[in-house]
Design an enzyme around this catalytic site. Sequence first.
Site, PDB file in Angstrom:
ATOM      1  N   GLY A   4      -4.030  -4.119  -4.885  1.00  0.00           N
ATOM      2  CA  GLY A   4      -5.110  -3.249  -5.345  1.00  0.00           C
ATOM      3  C   GLY A   4      -4.690  -1.803  -5.317  1.00  0.00           C
ATOM      4  O   GLY A   4      -4.006  -1.377  -4.403  1.00  0.00           O
ATOM      5  N   HIS A   5      -5.030  -1.096  -6.365  1.00  0.00           N
ATOM      6  CA  HIS A   5      -4.809   0.348  -6.329  1.00  0.00           C
ATOM      7  C   HIS A   5      -5.799   1.044  -7.233  1.00  0.00           C
ATOM      8  O   HIS A   5      -6.381   0.432  -8.125  1.00  0.00           O
ATOM      9  CB  HIS A   5      -3.361   0.699  -6.667  1.00  0.00           C
ATOM     10  CG  HIS A   5      -2.883   0.129  -7.958  1.00  0.00           C
ATOM     11  ND1 HIS A   5      -2.009  -0.920  -8.022  1.00  0.00           N
ATOM     12  CD2 HIS A   5      -3.180   0.459  -9.220  1.00  0.00           C
ATOM     13  CE1 HIS A   5      -1.782  -1.214  -9.279  1.00  0.00           C
ATOM     14  NE2 HIS A   5      -2.475  -0.398 -10.025  1.00  0.00           N
ATOM     15  N   ASP A  41       0.816  -1.226   0.000  1.00  0.00           N
ATOM     16  CA  ASP A  41       0.000   0.000   0.000  1.00  0.00           C
ATOM     17  C   ASP A  41       0.844   1.269   0.000  1.00  0.00           C
ATOM     18  O   ASP A  41       0.426   2.302   0.541  1.00  0.00           O
ATOM     19  CB  ASP A  41      -0.957   0.031   1.215  1.00  0.00           C
ATOM     20  CG  ASP A  41      -1.805  -1.206   1.306  1.00  0.00           C
ATOM     21  OD1 ASP A  41      -2.290  -1.636   0.248  1.00  0.00           O
ATOM     22  OD2 ASP A  41      -1.977  -1.738   2.414  1.00  0.00           O
ATOM     23  N   GLN A  85       2.428  -5.804  -3.147  1.00  0.00           N
ATOM     24  CA  GLN A  85       2.725  -5.873  -1.698  1.00  0.00           C
ATOM     25  C   GLN A  85       4.059  -5.171  -1.410  1.00  0.00           C
ATOM     26  O   GLN A  85       4.401  -4.249  -2.138  1.00  0.00           O
ATOM     27  CB  GLN A  85       2.704  -7.317  -1.190  1.00  0.00           C
ATOM     28  CG  GLN A  85       1.320  -7.964  -1.203  1.00  0.00           C
ATOM     29  CD  GLN A  85       0.949  -8.615  -2.523  1.00  0.00           C
ATOM     30  OE1 GLN A  85       1.757  -9.287  -3.137  1.00  0.00           O
ATOM     31  NE2 GLN A  85      -0.266  -8.425  -2.980  1.00  0.00           N
ATOM     32  N   LYS A  92       2.252   2.320  -5.008  1.00  0.00           N
ATOM     33  CA  LYS A  92       3.011   1.869  -6.181  1.00  0.00           C
ATOM     34  C   LYS A  92       2.242   2.103  -7.478  1.00  0.00           C
ATOM     35  O   LYS A  92       2.828   2.422  -8.499  1.00  0.00           O
ATOM     36  CB  LYS A  92       3.316   0.363  -6.071  1.00  0.00           C
ATOM     37  CG  LYS A  92       4.282   0.022  -4.969  1.00  0.00           C
ATOM     38  CD  LYS A  92       4.521  -1.475  -4.892  1.00  0.00           C
ATOM     39  CE  LYS A  92       3.308  -2.261  -4.459  1.00  0.00           C
ATOM     40  NZ  LYS A  92       2.848  -2.028  -3.088  1.00  0.00           N
TER      41      LYS A  92
HETATM   42  P1  IMP Z   1      -2.751 -12.592   1.380  1.00  0.00           P
HETATM   43  O1  IMP Z   1      -1.740 -12.034   0.430  1.00  0.00           O
HETATM   44  O2  IMP Z   1      -4.169 -12.306   0.982  1.00  0.00           O
HETATM   45  O3  IMP Z   1      -2.497 -14.043   1.671  1.00  0.00           O
HETATM   46  O4  IMP Z   1      -2.543 -11.836   2.797  1.00  0.00           O
HETATM   47  C1  IMP Z   1      -1.366 -12.013   3.581  1.00  0.00           C
HETATM   48  C2  IMP Z   1      -0.967 -10.713   4.252  1.00  0.00           C
HETATM   49  O5  IMP Z   1      -0.517  -9.786   3.268  1.00  0.00           O
HETATM   50  C3  IMP Z   1      -2.088 -10.021   5.011  1.00  0.00           C
HETATM   51  O6  IMP Z   1      -1.533  -9.354   6.140  1.00  0.00           O
HETATM   52  C4  IMP Z   1      -2.591  -8.986   4.014  1.00  0.00           C
HETATM   53  O7  IMP Z   1      -3.208  -7.884   4.661  1.00  0.00           O
HETATM   54  C5  IMP Z   1      -1.292  -8.588   3.347  1.00  0.00           C
HETATM   55  N1  IMP Z   1      -1.473  -8.092   1.981  1.00  0.00           N
HETATM   56  C6  IMP Z   1      -1.713  -8.804   0.876  1.00  0.00           C
HETATM   57  N2  IMP Z   1      -1.791  -8.011  -0.194  1.00  0.00           N
HETATM   58  C7  IMP Z   1      -1.578  -6.775   0.228  1.00  0.00           C
HETATM   59  C8  IMP Z   1      -1.502  -5.505  -0.430  1.00  0.00           C
HETATM   60  O8  IMP Z   1      -1.621  -5.377  -1.648  1.00  0.00           O
HETATM   61  N3  IMP Z   1      -1.259  -4.438   0.372  1.00  0.00           N
HETATM   62  C9  IMP Z   1      -1.059  -4.564   1.700  1.00  0.00           C
HETATM   63  N4  IMP Z   1      -1.111  -5.706   2.360  1.00  0.00           N
HETATM   64  C10 IMP Z   1      -1.370  -6.810   1.622  1.00  0.00           C
END
Ligand code: IMP
Length: 428
Positions: free
Chosen positions: A41-42, A14, A221, A17
């Site tokens: 997501g953005h 977040d 991420q 990017k």
């Molecule tokens: P997952 O990727 O859905 O398995 O989530 C694993 C961890 O990564 C969790 O703490 C999510 O909140 C975090 N996470 C996954 N994608 C994002 C992102 O795009 N931005 C911020 N945190 C993310």
Amino acid sequence: MSAVRVLVGAQWGDEGKGKITDLLALESDLVVRFQGGGNAGHTVFKGDVPLKLHNIPSGILHRGTLCALGNGMVIDPGALLKEKKMLEENGVDTSGLRISGLAHLILPTHRLLDRALEGQRAIGTTGNGIGPAYTDKSARLGLRLLDFKHPEVFKEKLSKLLDYHNALLTKVFGLPPVDVEEIAETLLVQGSQLLPHLEDVSLLIDRFLAQGKSILFEGAQGALLDLDFGTYPFVTSSSTLAGGACSGAGIAPSRLGEVIGVCKAYSTRVGEGPFPTELLDERGIFLREKGREYGTTTGRPRRCGWLDLVALRYAVRLDGIDSLAITKLDVLDSLSEIPFAVAYRLKGEILGDFPVDPLELAQVEPVYETMPGWECDTSGARSFEELPRAARAYLDRISKILGVSISLVSIGPKREETFFVAAGVPVV
Ligand code: IMP
């Protein structure tokens, strides 16, 4: 010479990017995602219309830029088609979308298992099935997009995998089973719509390199969510570091160029896990409200805190960051002073390096340095020189402590509210 750039998140995701990719995509012939999936997501703007993207790089908005989803991604075909349709309904030409046939599929059962697992060990995932899809990939059970080319073989493989998922759902989690036939039918229809976009992305990259074209690798991420080096187990299931571009897109390390790390002027994190500079008081609420810190994918409120240069130094090292893009500087506009962590204290000892043991990380106390705020509106600045002196001093201090330059600064959501910092500009 081709310009090959890798853009990665240097914090917990977040970092903004999407906005920076959007800008750099203007100068790129090809933008490639190399890991993750719809968990990212953005929001990007087409004129005044906000468009929410999860899988497709925002470069798709620029005519002539190809956008590729690399083999390292996990893709939910239904979600991807929905995103593609949303773009088309907003007048965006999606013919430049390319998808690696080697990317793995996220199945409806992966989502169910992701949520069921969350009930047992809370990580705070996005619930998009990311972890279970990568689990099946590693277990060599997964289905890939190229399997859509052979419907009969696809059905056979899918039915075996879904039988296994049904056993997990019913026997381990006490949930109802899914209908294998129904899922196979839906997926094959979706697959047929995606087949025209399949391409050997690694080969495409190689051809573009040979033609001297510009390529941008877009990470999702952030460094601290990396499966190996992040705050495990509170991480995502892919390699979020710049090196992940090699295995996640099919490019050799020797061919990667500049690495740009994106970080906010403060820190945020969603989901569970250690966060040393987190603010649990009204200052954290201030950053959340002023920075509109709510997830694009899940709508969850983000945890907020001061900038953490110990964590950032770790990201700079692991990613090999050449320069930083600092986003959301304007969120700090009204503050009279701005603390940032320069070290940690653990049981009376000062640590300059990020501890890799999560139990130690959970116990550290940040050691802060504080700088005066600028207490004025920066949103009108259109160049680095137009920033208030105290804002330039803050950026200068970050750059000096980390030993990397700052190449971009963002002071608002619009494209024109981001500017490049010319090399050699005196900061203060
Ligand atoms: P997952 O990727 O859905 O398995 O989530 C694993 C961890 O990564 C969790 O703490 C999510 O909140 C975090 N996470 C996954 N994608 C994002 C992102 O795009 N931005 C911020 N945190 C993310």
